[in-house]
Scaffold this motif. Structure first.
Motif, PDB file in Angstrom:
ATOM      1  N   GLU A 241      46.006 -22.693  20.916  1.00 51.82           N
ATOM      2  CA  GLU A 241      45.977 -22.537  23.089  1.00 51.82           C
ATOM      3  C   GLU A 241      45.281 -21.734  22.728  1.00 51.82           C
ATOM      4  N   SER A 242      45.707 -20.578  22.650  1.00 52.62           N
ATOM      5  CA  SER A 242      45.484 -19.212  23.342  1.00 52.62           C
ATOM      6  C   SER A 242      44.126 -19.300  23.165  1.00 52.62           C
ATOM      7  N   LEU A 243      43.430 -19.332  21.767  1.00 53.64           N
ATOM      8  CA  LEU A 243      41.469 -19.368  21.128  1.00 53.64           C
ATOM      9  C   LEU A 243      40.838 -20.318  22.250  1.00 53.64           C
ATOM     10  N   ASN A 244      41.632 -21.545  22.566  1.00 48.22           N
ATOM     11  CA  ASN A 244      40.429 -22.309  23.517  1.00 48.22           C
ATOM     12  C   ASN A 244      38.746 -22.715  22.919  1.00 48.22           C
ATOM     13  N   THR A 245      38.768 -23.139  21.411  1.00 44.53           N
ATOM     14  CA  THR A 245      37.066 -23.047  20.850  1.00 44.53           C
ATOM     15  C   THR A 245      36.243 -24.039  21.709  1.00 44.53           C
ATOM     16  N   TRP A 246      37.114 -25.143  22.120  1.00 46.10           N
ATOM     17  CA  TRP A 246      36.135 -26.359  22.019  1.00 46.10           C
ATOM     18  C   TRP A 246      35.904 -25.468  23.555  1.00 46.10           C
ATOM     19  N   GLU A 247      36.247 -25.380  24.570  1.00 42.55           N
ATOM     20  CA  GLU A 247      36.451 -24.857  26.298  1.00 42.55           C
ATOM     21  C   GLU A 247      35.121 -23.560  26.116  1.00 42.55           C
ATOM     22  N   LYS A 248      35.607 -22.839  25.656  1.00 42.74           N
ATOM     23  CA  LYS A 248      34.390 -21.411  25.208  1.00 42.74           C
ATOM     24  C   LYS A 248      32.892 -22.148  24.762  1.00 42.74           C
ATOM     25  N   THR A 249      32.788 -23.118  23.447  1.00 40.72           N
ATOM     26  CA  THR A 249      32.062 -23.286  23.177  1.00 40.72           C
ATOM     27  C   THR A 249      30.917 -24.775  23.994  1.00 40.72           C
ATOM     28  N   LYS A 250      31.573 -25.062  25.042  1.00 42.02           N
ATOM     29  CA  LYS A 250      30.654 -25.895  26.368  1.00 42.02           C
ATOM     30  C   LYS A 250      30.871 -25.029  26.862  1.00 42.02           C
ATOM     31  N   SER A 251      31.095 -24.455  27.401  1.00 44.24           N
ATOM     32  CA  SER A 251      31.234 -22.926  28.223  1.00 44.24           C
ATOM     33  C   SER A 251      30.084 -21.993  27.257  1.00 44.24           C
ATOM     34  N   GLN A 252      29.777 -21.318  26.858  1.00 39.45           N
ATOM     35  CA  GLN A 252      28.832 -21.353  26.269  1.00 39.45           C
ATOM     36  C   GLN A 252      27.200 -22.049  26.632  1.00 39.45           C
ATOM     37  N   PHE A 253      27.393 -23.264  25.867  1.00 39.42           N
ATOM     38  CA  PHE A 253      26.267 -23.836  25.366  1.00 39.42           C
ATOM     39  C   PHE A 253      25.652 -24.342  26.887  1.00 39.42           C
ATOM     40  N   VAL A 254      26.319 -24.824  27.740  1.00 42.93           N
ATOM     41  CA  VAL A 254      26.286 -24.754  29.806  1.00 42.93           C
ATOM     42  C   VAL A 254      25.325 -23.652  29.871  1.00 42.93           C
ATOM     43  N   SER A 255      26.262 -22.363  29.771  1.00 48.40           N
ATOM     44  CA  SER A 255      25.308 -21.609  29.580  1.00 48.40           C
ATOM     45  C   SER A 255      24.313 -21.116  28.980  1.00 48.40           C
ATOM     46  N   THR A 256      24.039 -21.199  27.684  1.00 47.73           N
ATOM     47  CA  THR A 256      22.765 -21.450  27.654  1.00 47.73           C
ATOM     48  C   THR A 256      21.208 -22.146  28.125  1.00 47.73           C
ATOM     49  N   ILE A 257      21.795 -24.057  28.955  1.00 45.51           N
ATOM     50  CA  ILE A 257      20.856 -24.543  28.993  1.00 45.51           C
ATOM     51  C   ILE A 257      20.326 -23.618  30.638  1.00 45.51           C
ATOM     52  N   ASN A 258      21.513 -23.530  31.464  1.00 40.12           N
ATOM     53  CA  ASN A 258      21.647 -23.310  32.949  1.00 40.12           C
ATOM     54  C   ASN A 258      20.962 -21.359  32.907  1.00 40.12           C
ATOM     55  N   GLY A 259      20.667 -21.140  31.719  1.00 44.06           N
ATOM     56  CA  GLY A 259      19.979 -19.490  32.153  1.00 44.06           C
ATOM     57  C   GLY A 259      17.878 -20.326  31.367  1.00 44.06           C
ATOM     58  N   LEU A 260      18.299 -21.278  30.308  1.00 47.88           N
ATOM     59  CA  LEU A 260      16.671 -22.034  30.661  1.00 47.88           C
ATOM     60  C   LEU A 260      15.792 -22.417  30.805  1.00 47.88           C
ATOM     61  N   ILE A 261      16.851 -22.697  32.280  1.00 47.88           N
ATOM     62  CA  ILE A 261      16.242 -24.012  32.982  1.00 47.88           C
ATOM     63  C   ILE A 261      16.365 -22.293  33.923  1.00 47.88           C
ATOM     64  N   SER A 262      16.777 -21.536  34.258  1.00 48.60           N
ATOM     65  CA  SER A 262      17.113 -20.391  35.047  1.00 48.60           C
ATOM     66  C   SER A 262      15.493 -19.466  34.734  1.00 48.60           C
ATOM     67  N   PHE A 263      15.354 -19.212  33.380  1.00 58.17           N
ATOM     68  CA  PHE A 263      13.747 -18.587  33.127  1.00 58.17           C
ATOM     69  C   PHE A 263      12.785 -19.712  33.849  1.00 58.17           C
ATOM     70  N   LEU A 264      12.738 -21.305  33.024  1.00 57.45           N
ATOM     71  CA  LEU A 264      11.137 -21.481  33.611  1.00 57.45           C
ATOM     72  C   LEU A 264      11.423 -22.075  35.027  1.00 57.45           C
ATOM     73  N   SER A 265      12.139 -21.906  35.680  1.00 58.64           N
ATOM     74  CA  SER A 265      11.852 -21.746  36.766  1.00 58.64           C
ATOM     75  C   SER A 265      11.335 -20.749  37.940  1.00 58.64           C
ATOM     76  N   SER A 266      11.695 -19.266  36.872  1.00 53.27           N
ATOM     77  CA  SER A 266      11.677 -18.511  37.232  1.00 53.27           C
ATOM     78  C   SER A 266       9.713 -18.044  37.105  1.00 53.27           C
ATOM     79  N   VAL A 267       9.436 -18.613  35.594  1.00 48.78           N
ATOM     80  CA  VAL A 267       8.031 -19.055  35.296  1.00 48.78           C
ATOM     81  C   VAL A 267       7.409 -19.786  36.796  1.00 48.78           C
TER      82      VAL A 267
END
Length: 299
Positions: A241-267
């Motif tokens: 329970e303390s590992l939270n693998t699935w929650e951490k995976t979703k969080s990392q995926f969303v962070s990556t998409i948000n980073g990509l969108i942010s980069f394209l937006s800046s371009v």
């Protein structure tokens, strides 16, 4: 004849007056002698109160009526130990149980816990003097390391013998004042003797208290023990329970998409913002490339 009787009566009256005055003088003198005698006794008793002056060791021994050998000397021993231990609570428990086993007792115990770094504390124990060294050796064996050790002794033999001599003097004065109190008839004398008796008895109690204090500290040595345990940090295995693998995976995926969108937006923002400069430059570059191609063909 009548005249003779008158003279005789006056003569008798005069003799009676002289006899009365003489008797009064004798009574007053007797009272004065009694008071002076009682007051003298009180003064003598007061002088006896302080008749034992400070003396050197030789005089004290002579007053006590016996020589003091090394075996009879009264010494107050104090021991100090600073120890590093593996398990603070187990050693603390052993210190207390061993003291009780040898007929001693714990005077003070305090502990300081710094959380996850270390534990330290102080324990003060009273141990019968005959077990003093044995107790120190036993406690040392429970440590990992002895960081400090000291033993001190305070010889109080002469003070104790001097107190005994003073106590005997106070008791003698007390006895004499009690006898004077029974003999005294005047209120003044009774009050004076009572005050002196109260002073002597108070000083006697002080001497007895000091003697008791010295004797207790001679019979029971004081051992001050400082303990310190360094705590070892050991990491624990995290549960599922303390590992939270699935929650951490979703969080990392969303962070990556948000980073990509942010980069394209800046371009896009940068291109649009620089278009007034970029368009002429691009036109010139394209025109130059076309020009070069035509020139190469003509050659």
């Amino acid at each position: 004849m009548k005249k003779f009787l008158i003279i005789l009566n006056w003569s008798l009256l005069f003799l009676l007056l002289l006899t009365g005055c003489s008797q009064n003088s004798e009574d007053k003198a007797a009272d004065s002698r009694d008071y002076e005698k009682a007051d003298s006794n009180v003064i003598d008793a007061q002088n006896e109160i302080g008749e034992i002056p400070a003396t050197d060791s030789k005089t004290v021994k002579e007053n006590s009526g016996q020589a003091i050998s090394n075996n009879d000397r009264l010494v107050i021993y104090n021991g100090n130990l600073s120890l590093k231990v593996k398990d603070y609570h187990n050693v603390e428990k052993h210190i207390q149980s061993k003291a009780a086993e040898l007929g001693g007792y714990v005077v003070e115990s305090s502990i300081y816990d710094s959380g996850t770094d270390y534990i330290n504390g102080t324990i003060i124990v009273k141990i019968p003097q005959k077990h003093f060294q044995t107790y120190l050796n036993d406690i040392e064996k429970k440590s990992i390391k002895v960081t400090e050790k000291s033993i001190t002794g305070n010889d109080v033999t002469e003070e104790y013998v001097d107190l005994e001599s003073r106590l005997k003097a106070k008791e003698a004065v007390e006895k004499r004042l009690l006898a004077l109190m029974e003999q005294a008839e005047k209120t003044e004398d009774l009050l004076k003797i009572s005050n002196d008796l109260a002073t002597v008895q108070a000083e006697k109690e002080q001497i007895l208290g000091r003697m008791k204090y010295l004797k207790n500290n001679v019979d029971y040595s004081t051992v001050t023990i400082q303990l310190e345990e360094e705590l070892v940090k050991v990491g624990s295995i995290q549960d599922k329970e303390s590992l939270n693998t699935w929650e951490k995976t979703k969080s990392q995926f969303v962070s990556t998409i948000n980073g990509l969108i942010s980069f394209l937006s800046s371009v896009i923002v940068m291109i649009v913002g620089l278009s007034p400069i970029l368009i002429p430059v691009v036109v010139i570059v394209i025109a130059w490339i076309i020009y070069r191609k035509k020139k190469n063909r003509s050659e």
